[in-house]
Scaffold this motif. Structure first.
Motif, PDB file in Angstrom:
ATOM      1  N   HIS A   1    -137.150 -26.109  50.940  1.00 24.15           N
ATOM      2  CA  HIS A   1    -135.703 -26.149  50.708  1.00 24.15           C
ATOM      3  C   HIS A   1    -134.968 -25.406  51.823  1.00 24.15           C
TER       4      HIS A   1
ATOM      5  N   TRP B   1    -133.569 -33.981  45.944  1.00 26.99           N
ATOM      6  CA  TRP B   1    -133.164 -32.569  45.995  1.00 26.99           C
ATOM      7  C   TRP B   1    -131.837 -32.406  46.738  1.00 26.99           C
TER       8      TRP B   1
ATOM      9  N   TYR C   1    -128.350 -30.495  46.347  1.00 25.02           N
ATOM     10  CA  TYR C   1    -127.851 -29.358  47.137  1.00 25.02           C
ATOM     11  C   TYR C   1    -126.470 -29.671  47.705  1.00 25.02           C
TER      12      TYR C   1
END
Length: 225
Positions: free
Chosen positions: A38, A129, A139
């Motif tokens: 990430h 994600w 995100y």
């Protein structure tokens, strides 16, 4: 910059929001399950112009030194050519050397070892994600940014490649070697592969890519609470 797929590069303010988001701050989100990828994948995408599948496939032996220049060696398939991309100083500043050592000590060979694949590809996990899916926020949304702007153009993780392209286009033209941009992006010219330019020239083309946040730190990421 628009792409043929209706995507555009992030604006400077959008980049600021992304690279000052919670991943790069001091506090975790409630119920967040942070992964090392990430932290690393967005900044690697921004400073290399590589696709998610390329970054997910990077092994430690793909980090090489050519002369005095440290590089990533990207091996891919289809229309994108194999290429080497100099490692931007901002990545070292963010803690890449320490992270590489951590990966080695953990017994892994793949740089983004905790990024799982789906159907032998990494891009699907990254897309969900980063951009979200259904009611699940990505995100992007958690940084207050939309997937689609008022003109109907999309932003996604691949938009960071467009930001890289915008900046190396300028520096390549200024250095009188436009083909260096094509090489760094893995693109053909006139249907033919582009011969690798001098590594020092490539380093000069990549160097001016703008640093968005000087305080990005992998160690800081691991110490968030």
């Amino acid at each position: 910059m628009k792409s043929q797929f209706g995507r555009r590069a992030f604006t400077h303010m959008e980049l600021y929001s992304l690279f000052n988001g919670y991943i790069y701050g001091d506090e975790k989100l409630k119920r967040e399950q942070p992964k090392h990828w990430h932290f690393w994948l967005p900044i690697l995408a921004y400073y290399t112009g590589a696709y998610s599948d390329e970054l997910g496939s990077l092994n430690l032996n793909d980090l090489t030194k050519v002369g005095s220049v440290h590089t990533f060696s990207f091996h891919t398939h289809g229309k994108i050519q194999h290429r080497i991309v100099p490692i931007h100083n901002a990545l070292w500043h963010a803690g890449l050397e320490q992270y590489i050592q951590f990966v080695k000590e953990s017994g892994h060979s793949r740089l983004l070892f905790d990024l799982p694949s789906k159907s032998n590809r990494y891009s699907e996990k990254v897309r969900i994600w980063f951009s979200g899916e259904g009611e699940r926020l990505g995100y992007l949304q958690k940084c207050g940014l939309p997937n689609v702007d008022q003109q109907g153009l999309k932003t996604a993780i691949s938009s960071l490649r467009l930001n890289f392209e915008q900046q190396i286009y300028i520096s390549a033209i200024q250095l009188g070697n436009r083909s260096a941009m094509s090489y760094l992006l893995g693109l053909k010219e006139g249907g033919d592969s582009v011969e690798a330019p001098n590594i020092d020239l490539l380093a000069r083309v990549v160097k001016p890519v703008r640093v968005i946040n000087n305080n990005i730190s992998w160690q800081r990421f691991t110490e968030r609470h």
